[in-house]
Scaffold this active site. Structure first.
Site, short mmCIF file in Angstrom:
data_model
loop_
_atom_site.label_atom_id
_atom_site.label_comp_id
_atom_site.label_asym_id
_atom_site.label_seq_id
_atom_site.Cartn_x
_atom_site.Cartn_y
_atom_site.Cartn_z
N SER A 263 -18.97 2.35 -27.58
CA SER A 263 -20.30 2.69 -27.08
C SER A 263 -21.08 1.42 -26.80
O SER A 263 -20.88 0.40 -27.46
CB SER A 263 -21.06 3.53 -28.10
OG SER A 263 -22.42 3.67 -27.74
N TYR B 66 -24.41 5.90 -35.99
CA TYR B 66 -23.53 5.93 -34.82
C TYR B 66 -23.07 4.52 -34.44
O TYR B 66 -21.87 4.29 -34.20
CB TYR B 66 -24.24 6.59 -33.66
CG TYR B 66 -23.43 6.70 -32.40
CD1 TYR B 66 -22.32 7.54 -32.32
CD2 TYR B 66 -23.77 5.96 -31.26
CE1 TYR B 66 -21.58 7.65 -31.16
CE2 TYR B 66 -23.03 6.07 -30.10
CZ TYR B 66 -21.94 6.91 -30.06
OH TYR B 66 -21.20 7.01 -28.90
#
Length: 246
Positions: A141, A155
């Site tokens: 990501s 995350y």
């Protein structure tokens, strides 16, 4: 566009979004493709149908990325039904957002199980079958490189962990001719993160290109890494983020 002819790929979380785009891109280049899903059975069937319409074999396998036994079973079923395994794409992931005070240890355990333990378990199972020219590609990501908002610590932690996993596996599997790489997508237009939602304009403005990616743009990077042209690329973290981290 047939450089993956005769190869077999397994894409975790391949029923929608970036995962579905990756599955289709690999099929477009000649690979037979298995995908895993958890809840989106109908959408997984649609992706499998699309792959078959491209003249390739396809499987849609139910497997929770938090369950190492389910991932190992998906690998074994892929090998049994499609004859081999050459490419593993660790795409399945969850995206918890919340303050430190809001996300407790249950959220921590579930997120680590899916986003970190899942790729490790899948790679471990796949490595037993990959041969010379094998590929392991994980999807990270953009927030592993830059975290501009609060509420994303958990995350970001899990996606950053994939950098160490990628480098370590690249060293371990390199002598067998297997490459291991990581792709960090930037803001990408999917049903879970649509480019027309109210916050999207501000997020897009944080990229150098000023826009969201299409899922196919991320998939094309993965397809390159899966192909013979990327045979000397390993241990790399590649930003397909529109300049988010620039």
């Amino acid at each position: 566009m047939n450089e993956l002819h005769g190869r077999v790929a397994l894409v975790t979380g391949g029923s929608r979004g970036i995962g579905a785009a990756i599955a289709r891109a690999l099929a477009d280049r000649g690979a037979d493709v298995a995908i895993t899903y958890v809840n989106s059975k109908d959408r997984a069937a649609e992706v499998a149908c699309d792959i078959k319409e491209r003249g390739r074999r396809a499987l849609a396998l139910e497997a929770d990325a938090a369950d190492p036994r389910a991932l190992a079973a998906a690998v074994e079923e892929t090998v049994e039904l499609l004859g081999r395994l050459d490419i593993l794409v660790n795409n399945a992931g969850i995206f918890p957002v919340g303050a430190l005070s809001e996300l407790g240890m249950d959220a921590f355990d579930r997120t680590v199980a899916v986003n970190v333990r899942g790729p490790y378990a899948a790679a471990r199972a796949a490595a037993a079958h990959l041969g010379e020219g094998g590929r392991i590609i994980s999807i990270g990501s953009n927030v592993a490189e830059r975290v501009p908002f609060g509420g994303m610590a958990l995350y970001a932690l899990t996606k950053t962990a994939l950098t160490g996993l990628t480098r370590g596996l690249a060293r371990e599997l390199g002598p067998r001719g297997i490459t291991v790489n990581l792709v960090h997508p930037g803001p990408t237009d999917t049903d879970a993160n649509p480019a027309d939602r109210p916050e999207a304009a501000g997020i897009a403005a944080m990229t150098a290109l000023g826009r969201y990616a299409g899922a196919d743009e991320v998939a094309s990077v993965v397809a390159f890494l899966a192909g013979p042209q990327a045979a000397y690329v390993t241990g790399a973290s590649i930003n397909a983020d529109g300049g988010w981290a620039a």
